[in-house]
Design a protein around this motif. Structure first.
Motif, short mmCIF file in Angstrom:
data_model
loop_
_atom_site.label_atom_id
_atom_site.label_comp_id
_atom_site.label_asym_id
_atom_site.label_seq_id
_atom_site.Cartn_x
_atom_site.Cartn_y
_atom_site.Cartn_z
N LEU A 117 -15.74 27.08 7.20
CA LEU A 117 -16.59 25.91 7.40
C LEU A 117 -16.02 24.69 6.69
CD1 LEU A 117 -20.15 27.52 7.08
CD2 LEU A 117 -18.88 26.97 9.16
N TYR A 118 -15.51 24.90 5.49
CA TYR A 118 -14.92 23.79 4.73
C TYR A 118 -13.66 23.27 5.41
CZ TYR A 118 -13.24 21.19 0.62
OH TYR A 118 -12.81 20.20 -0.23
N THR A 119 -12.90 24.18 6.04
CA THR A 119 -11.70 23.78 6.78
C THR A 119 -12.05 22.80 7.89
OG1 THR A 119 -10.57 25.86 6.29
CG2 THR A 119 -9.78 24.61 8.18
N LEU A 120 -13.15 23.04 8.57
CA LEU A 120 -13.58 22.13 9.65
C LEU A 120 -13.85 20.74 9.10
CD1 LEU A 120 -15.99 24.41 11.74
CD2 LEU A 120 -13.55 24.03 12.04
N THR A 121 -14.52 20.67 7.96
CA THR A 121 -14.84 19.35 7.38
C THR A 121 -13.57 18.64 6.90
OG1 THR A 121 -15.23 20.26 5.15
CG2 THR A 121 -17.11 20.18 6.66
N LEU A 122 -12.59 19.40 6.41
CA LEU A 122 -11.33 18.79 5.98
C LEU A 122 -10.58 18.15 7.14
CD1 LEU A 122 -9.92 21.44 3.44
CD2 LEU A 122 -10.86 19.19 2.92
N HIS A 123 -10.79 18.69 8.34
CA HIS A 123 -10.14 18.15 9.52
C HIS A 123 -11.01 17.10 10.22
CE1 HIS A 123 -6.48 20.67 9.87
NE2 HIS A 123 -7.19 21.55 9.18
N GLY A 124 -12.10 16.72 9.58
CA GLY A 124 -12.91 15.62 10.10
C GLY A 124 -14.03 16.02 11.04
N PHE A 125 -14.35 17.30 11.13
CA PHE A 125 -15.41 17.75 12.03
C PHE A 125 -16.70 18.00 11.25
CE2 PHE A 125 -11.49 19.03 14.18
CZ PHE A 125 -11.71 18.53 15.46
N LYS A 126 -17.82 17.73 11.88
CA LYS A 126 -19.12 18.06 11.31
C LYS A 126 -19.51 19.47 11.72
CE LYS A 126 -20.77 13.27 11.30
NZ LYS A 126 -21.82 12.32 11.76
N LEU A 127 -20.32 20.11 10.90
CA LEU A 127 -20.73 21.47 11.21
C LEU A 127 -21.56 21.54 12.49
CD1 LEU A 127 -21.61 22.91 7.67
CD2 LEU A 127 -19.45 22.98 8.92
N ALA A 132 -20.77 20.32 15.15
CA ALA A 132 -19.83 20.46 16.27
C ALA A 132 -19.73 21.91 16.74
CB ALA A 132 -18.46 19.95 15.85
N LEU A 133 -20.16 22.86 15.90
CA LEU A 133 -20.11 24.27 16.27
C LEU A 133 -21.05 24.60 17.43
CD1 LEU A 133 -20.04 25.86 12.70
CD2 LEU A 133 -18.17 25.84 14.35
N PHE A 134 -21.99 23.70 17.71
CA PHE A 134 -22.97 23.94 18.77
C PHE A 134 -22.61 23.23 20.06
CE2 PHE A 134 -25.10 24.24 14.65
CZ PHE A 134 -25.66 25.50 14.74
N SER A 135 -21.38 22.72 20.14
CA SER A 135 -20.92 22.02 21.34
C SER A 135 -19.61 22.63 21.81
CB SER A 135 -20.72 20.52 21.04
OG SER A 135 -20.02 19.89 22.09
N ILE A 136 -19.57 23.07 23.07
CA ILE A 136 -18.36 23.69 23.62
C ILE A 136 -17.20 22.70 23.61
CG2 ILE A 136 -17.30 24.70 25.66
CD1 ILE A 136 -19.24 26.54 24.32
N SER A 137 -17.45 21.46 24.02
CA SER A 137 -16.38 20.46 24.06
C SER A 137 -15.84 20.18 22.66
CB SER A 137 -16.89 19.16 24.69
OG SER A 137 -17.97 18.62 23.94
N SER A 138 -16.72 20.18 21.66
CA SER A 138 -16.28 19.96 20.28
C SER A 138 -15.46 21.14 19.77
CB SER A 138 -17.49 19.73 19.37
OG SER A 138 -18.19 18.56 19.73
N ILE A 139 -15.85 22.35 20.15
CA ILE A 139 -15.09 23.54 19.75
C ILE A 139 -13.70 23.51 20.36
CG2 ILE A 139 -14.96 26.05 19.97
CD1 ILE A 139 -17.98 26.15 19.67
N LEU A 140 -13.61 23.10 21.63
CA LEU A 140 -12.30 22.96 22.27
C LEU A 140 -11.45 21.93 21.55
CD1 LEU A 140 -13.37 22.99 26.03
CD2 LEU A 140 -12.05 24.75 24.86
N ASN A 141 -12.09 20.83 21.16
CA ASN A 141 -11.37 19.75 20.47
C ASN A 141 -10.88 20.20 19.09
OD1 ASN A 141 -10.35 17.19 19.90
ND2 ASN A 141 -12.30 16.51 19.02
N MET A 142 -11.73 20.91 18.36
CA MET A 142 -11.33 21.33 17.01
C MET A 142 -10.21 22.37 17.08
SD MET A 142 -14.54 23.67 15.60
CE MET A 142 -15.75 22.36 15.78
N ASN A 143 -10.23 23.26 18.08
CA ASN A 143 -9.15 24.23 18.24
C ASN A 143 -7.83 23.53 18.49
OD1 ASN A 143 -9.71 27.38 18.55
ND2 ASN A 143 -11.58 26.30 19.11
N GLU A 144 -7.84 22.55 19.40
CA GLU A 144 -6.62 21.82 19.72
C GLU A 144 -6.11 21.02 18.53
OE1 GLU A 144 -4.95 18.84 23.22
OE2 GLU A 144 -7.09 18.90 22.76
N THR A 145 -7.03 20.32 17.86
CA THR A 145 -6.64 19.46 16.72
C THR A 145 -6.09 20.27 15.56
OG1 THR A 145 -8.32 17.83 17.33
CG2 THR A 145 -7.47 17.75 15.07
#
Length: 425
Positions: free
Chosen positions: A108-118, A120-133
């Motif tokens: 969870l902390y890794t996601l915040t370090l990359h600029g994502f809010k928690l 975002a875990l409830f959005s498919i498009s956000s999950i796709l974006n965080m995987n790519e980024t």
């Protein structure tokens, strides 16, 4: 050559059969490589397979099995089975809760370090974006981490090891918490496209499960229920890993699914192909004498620096028009670069002997917590050998020290004629 390899597989299966049925390290090691080489042969019209590398791998596995057999015949430790091992259920349950919570901090902390809010875990498009980024950052050398994140990564691996160990020792709550300790690996796979984190967690969980079963003489019966559960679990794992690979592209369409299929094959069997190609061309000159197999120690000590991914040599292992790129070379490349092709086989024989020494001492209740920890490391190594050396990562090594402390905390050895009433081994 295919016929000779198949014959070698049958010989290895025959020699390791009793260890495989008991899920001893030699049996697990042989079983994994018999299955993997067998599948590689089936896919040899898709991926490159060289017989030299395959025979070397099987020879190392055979040496491990023969080392175990030799120990079986000639090593007999002192029998201290009168020492009763007691599991503290209250400690165990409470520690599982703490480990579960701490294990989630890193992903969870890794996601915040990359600029994502928690959220975002409830959005498919956000999950796709965080995987790519996160994937792009990791492979371009821009991976973001800090000391806090690295420290909590240790708990992400400790949790499934202790979770697997406690699974058979408690009630329904313990079993639920035990399964939940795999959540950190699942989060990493689905949000960071890192399949190896989930695989590591599963291997550690299984290691803990097996060690607990032998510590408390709980039989592991391969009945219909276990077989069905194993098939369901394996199928779910394959689906999750396939989804994880697909998410790395940041898109979901027919083209990405086709690319993922090829990647899936290369990830499953590419390590063998990469090793075979490397084995055929390497000159075996500069040895590192254990520094690569135990990179998790030599790297922080400044003896030998480890880069992201260990090896930067990407190879196309696909035949024809197939593009299957991989840079995973199995744990056997580390052994050869450390000890050379001949002494590495001898090293594996010693490792097989040592694994049986630990196994017998655990069965006879000698230095119980120490041998529980050593065996968990051995199981993790043999299971992980298809990819790399488990000891090449500092977080794994530190995790085993923490595991030893926890195992000595949740278990007690009552006093005997030679010991005081302390939870020491």
């Amino acid at each position: 050559m295919t016929i000779l390899i198949i014959a070698f597989l049958f010989i290895l299966l025959r020699l390791s059969w009793k260890y495989l049925l008991r899920l001893e390290p030699a049996g697990v090691f042989a079983g994994i490589w018999i299955a993997l080489i067998g599948l590689v042969i089936l896919f040899q019209n898709i991926i490159i397979v060289k017989p030299g590398g395959v025979f070397y791998i099987l020879t190392c596995v055979l040496a491990f099995v023969l080392g175990t057999t030799f120990c079986d015949m000639y090593y007999n430790p002192q029998d201290n089975t009168k020492r009763t091992l007691i599991y503290n259920k209250n400690y165990g349950t409470n520690i599982l809760v703490v480990l579960f919570v701490l294990s989630l901090v890193n992903p969870l902390y890794t996601l915040t370090l990359h600029g994502f809010k928690l959220s975002a875990l409830f959005s498919i498009s956000s999950i796709l974006n965080m995987n790519e980024t996160i994937s792009e950052d990791r492979y371009s050398g821009r991976d973001i981490s800090n000391t806090i994140n690295q420290v909590f990564l240790i708990f992400s691996y400790t949790a499934p090891l202790i979770g697997g160990f406690c699974y058979r020792l408690g009630g329904k709550l313990t079993k639920v918490l035990s399964i939940l300790t795999l959540m950190s690996g699942l989060l990493v796979a689905l949000t960071q496209a890192m399949k190896m984190g989930l695989i590591s967690c599963i291997f550690l969980w299984l290691s803990g499960f097996i060690i607990c079963s032998y510590s408390y003489k709980l039989p592991i019966k391969l009945n219909v229920k276990y077989i069905i559960y194993s098939i369901i679990g394996f199928t779910l794992l394959m689906v999750i890993l396939f989804i994880s690979l697909t998410l790395r592209f940041g898109l979901l369409n027919e083209k990405t699914i086709e690319l993922t299929t090829d990647k899936f094959i290369s990830y499953a069997f590419g390590s063998v192909s990469c090793f075979c190609l490397w084995f055929d061309s390497y000159d075996f000159l500069d040895l590192t004498y254990g520094a690569k197999t135990f990179w998790g120690i030599s790297n922080p000590l400044g003896i030998l620096e480890r880069l992201q991914g260990a090896y930067q040599e990407f190879i196309n292992i696909g035949l024809g028009d197939r593009l299957m790129i991989s840079n995973v070379y199995t744990g056997f490349r580390f052994l050869i670069e450390d000890f050379g092709p001949w002494f590495s086989v001898f090293f594996m024989g010693l490792a097989g002997y040592g694994s049986k020494v630990c196994f017998k001492n655990l069965l006879f209740h000698n230095h119980i917590f120490l041998h529980q920890t050593l065996l968990s490391a051995i199981y993790a190594y043999v299971m992980w050998s298809f990819a790399t050396s488990f000891f090449a990562y500092t977080s794994y090594i530190v995790m085993f020290f923490l595991a030893y402390f926890i195992l000595s905390l949740i278990q007690t050895v009552p006093d005997t004629s030679r010991e005081t009433n302390t939870p020491n081994d």
